[in-house]
Design a protein around this motif. Structure first.
Motif, mmCIF file in Angstrom:
data_model
loop_
_atom_site.group_PDB
_atom_site.id
_atom_site.type_symbol
_atom_site.label_atom_id
_atom_site.label_comp_id
_atom_site.label_asym_id
_atom_site.label_seq_id
_atom_site.Cartn_x
_atom_site.Cartn_y
_atom_site.Cartn_z
ATOM 1 N N LEU A 45 0.976 -1.109 -0.145
ATOM 2 C CA LEU A 45 -0.042 0.011 0.074
ATOM 3 C C LEU A 45 0.885 1.078 -0.020
ATOM 4 O O LEU A 45 1.830 1.451 0.845
ATOM 5 N N ALA A 46 0.648 2.262 -0.878
ATOM 6 C CA ALA A 46 1.333 3.656 -0.793
ATOM 7 C C ALA A 46 0.228 4.227 -0.354
ATOM 8 O O ALA A 46 -0.839 4.635 -1.025
ATOM 9 N N THR A 47 0.616 5.005 0.690
ATOM 10 C CA THR A 47 -0.566 6.153 1.177
ATOM 11 C C THR A 47 0.156 7.453 1.482
ATOM 12 O O THR A 47 1.461 7.529 1.807
ATOM 13 N N GLY A 48 -0.552 8.407 1.838
ATOM 14 C CA GLY A 48 -0.263 9.827 2.216
ATOM 15 C C GLY A 48 0.482 10.434 0.794
ATOM 16 O O GLY A 48 0.861 9.629 -0.138
ATOM 17 N N ALA A 49 0.763 11.649 0.927
ATOM 18 C CA ALA A 49 1.303 12.275 -0.202
ATOM 19 C C ALA A 49 2.563 11.898 -0.502
ATOM 20 O O ALA A 49 2.759 11.590 -1.735
ATOM 21 N N ALA A 50 3.353 11.628 0.514
ATOM 22 C CA ALA A 50 4.728 11.089 0.188
ATOM 23 C C ALA A 50 4.812 9.611 -0.630
ATOM 24 O O ALA A 50 5.635 9.389 -1.388
ATOM 25 N N GLY A 51 4.016 8.707 0.039
ATOM 26 C CA GLY A 51 4.005 7.560 -0.516
ATOM 27 C C GLY A 51 3.345 7.230 -2.062
ATOM 28 O O GLY A 51 3.943 6.847 -3.004
ATOM 29 N N VAL A 52 2.276 7.938 -2.002
ATOM 30 C CA VAL A 52 1.593 8.399 -3.556
ATOM 31 C C VAL A 52 2.652 8.819 -4.412
ATOM 32 O O VAL A 52 2.794 7.993 -5.643
ATOM 33 N N ARG A 53 3.070 10.059 -4.026
ATOM 34 C CA ARG A 53 4.251 10.662 -4.991
ATOM 35 C C ARG A 53 5.287 9.792 -5.544
ATOM 36 O O ARG A 53 5.776 9.648 -6.653
ATOM 37 N N ALA A 54 5.839 9.105 -4.581
ATOM 38 C CA ALA A 54 7.004 8.310 -4.834
ATOM 39 C C ALA A 54 6.645 7.197 -5.604
ATOM 40 O O ALA A 54 7.577 6.971 -6.640
ATOM 41 N N VAL A 55 5.894 6.493 -5.502
ATOM 42 C CA VAL A 55 5.216 5.240 -6.436
ATOM 43 C C VAL A 55 4.994 5.864 -7.617
ATOM 44 O O VAL A 55 5.472 5.178 -8.832
ATOM 45 N N LEU A 56 4.309 6.849 -7.888
ATOM 46 C CA LEU A 56 3.717 7.313 -9.007
ATOM 47 C C LEU A 56 4.987 8.020 -9.684
ATOM 48 O O LEU A 56 4.851 7.887 -11.143
ATOM 49 N N ALA A 57 5.970 8.459 -9.129
ATOM 50 C CA ALA A 57 6.995 9.133 -9.920
ATOM 51 C C ALA A 57 8.021 7.908 -10.137
ATOM 52 O O ALA A 57 9.012 8.088 -11.070
ATOM 53 N N HIS A 58 8.028 6.734 -9.733
ATOM 54 C CA HIS A 58 9.230 5.749 -9.832
ATOM 55 C C HIS A 58 9.375 4.855 -11.169
ATOM 56 O O HIS A 58 8.179 4.460 -11.572
#
Ligand code: HEM
Length: 375
Positions: A45-58
């Motif tokens: 699970l990628a959650t919160g602004a940090a998790g969501v951004r990091a995965v979508l940018a990777h």
């Protein structure tokens, strides 16, 4: 008023999508680690602004599993042929050029004209009952898109019906009958776009004309890919814009101060819709698959894993329309259409007794209205 129970917490991010009041749960997810493995769901699970951004940018986090471009149940079908070409479902070469073509063409849309046309179309179809409202939140955005693409008004109802049937192929909740309907609709949509392109009927100044010109300019030659992505424009519009519109109507019902403020200052409508797209978004999650080992927020995710990206827990711009290379190119169009519809309908809706629950979905939050007590 919502018809579902709002007291118990959602069991997981999938059930949160259609839960009556999921946002405390999403806030708690955002307070936890940005990336975690959920043993029960057997995915990350990628959650919160940090998790969501990091995965979508990777770069290693892809929209499809490495060995499965098209889901098994769609392989070799008309829906599978479209699915295989969609920008939304591809990375790398098959994503970059088509995405640029679409983004450039959508960027040329005359927003003032679109809003004026949508206001006119919505004004002709003011819903007088919950059933009419449920149809209108799906149909009006599709009519406005069909108009923008250059289809004649007589074709809009069939295009809207086929698009609604086609999107069933994108949901794991669909049954065999819905999938069969989706394949028939996929053929019909491809034929309609093919005819429009072949007949040399492409209306000068239409979005279709812009897409054809940009595809030439950027040497996107695969005509099957262009056709599939034209279908994709209608399918991307369908559920997501219905959700935005429906959730905005819910906001008007649950926040009685809003309508008087908007009446006094109609220029605030676009801001109201933007706020809804952040606070009660239509798309709550999306998925990514690691093509190789990926390090996100200091956590190593091995190759071959699925990550559920909980957009609705991000609490920022990406919670509404995504982020990074797959971010939505249709945001301005969706907001313009939804603004026009609400401006045309808000007065009539005020006197309709409405209650709602949410249509079954694992990622889209779309209210379905029934005649009921006024909230
Ligand atoms: C309120 C309405 C809408 C919402 C909430 C919405 C939301 C989104 C989101 C979250 C994504 C990213 C998916 C991901 O990263 O996995 C996306 C992608 C996309 N959207 Fe929208 N969308 C809306 C309306 C539209 C409209 C009207 C169009 C077409 C005019 C459109 C076209 C697309 C396309 C083509 C993509 C794929 C982009 C890519 O993969 O690079 N969307 N949308």
């Amino acid at each position: 008023m919502p018809l579902t129970d709002s007291v118990t917490d959602p069991a997981d991010p999938f059930s949160a999508v259609t839960h009556a009041a999921p946002y405390d749960y999403y806030r708690r997810l955002a307070d936890g680690p940005p990336l975690r493995f959920d043993a029960q769901l057997d995915c990350w699970l990628a959650t919160g602004a940090a998790g969501v951004r990091a995965v979508l940018a990777h770069p290693a986090c892809r929209v499809r599993p490495a060995d499965l471009g098209v889901p098994h149940n769609l392989a070799g079908t008309p829906c599978g042929a479209i699915f295989a070409e969609l920008v939304r479902m591809n990375d790398g070469e098959r994503h970059a050029v088509p995405k640029q073509v679409l983004a450039r063409a959508l960027g040329q849309v005359d927003m003032a004209r679109l809003q004026w046309r949508a206001l006119h179309l919505a004004g002709d179809r003011v819903p007088g009952s919950a059933a009419q409202l449920n149809d209108a939140v799906f149909e009006l955005p599709l009519f406005a898109m069909a108009d923008l693409l250059g289809f004649a008004p007589a074709q809009w109802p069939a295009l809207a019906a086929w698009t609604r049937a086609f999107v069933a192929c994108l949901s794991p909740l669909s049954n065999a009958e819905q999938l069969a309907g989706a394949h028939v609709a996929a053929e019909a949509l491809l034929q309609s776009f093919g005819r429009l392109l072949r007949e040399g009927d492409v209306r000068p100044g239409s979005m279709l004309a812009a897409i054809v010109a940009e595809a030439d300019a950027l040497a996107w030659q695969a005509s099957g890919g262009v056709l599939a992505n034209l279908v994709g424009l209608l399918s991307q519009t369908c559920d997501a814009t219905a959700g935005l519109l429906g959730n905005a109507i819910v906001a008007l019902r649950t926040q009685p101060d809003l309508l008087p403020q908007l009446r006094a200052a109609p220029e605030l409508w676009p801001a109201m819709l933007r706020e809804v797209s952040l606070r009660d978004p239509a798309i709550h999650n999306t998925r990514r698959y690691t093509a190789e080992d990926a390090e996100c927020n200091g956590v190593r995710v091995p190759a071959g894993q699925m990550i559920l990206v909980v957009l609705a827990s991000a609490g920022q711009a990406e919670s509404g329309f995504g982020h990074g290379r797959h971010a939505c190119p249709g945001q301005a169009i969706a907001l313009a259409i939804a603004t026009a519809c609400l401006q045309a309908w808000a007065g009539a809706l005020e006197s309709l007794p409405l209650a709602w629950r949410y249509l079954p979905s694992l990622n889209a939050r779309i209210p379905m209205f029934v005649q009921g007590a006024n909230a």
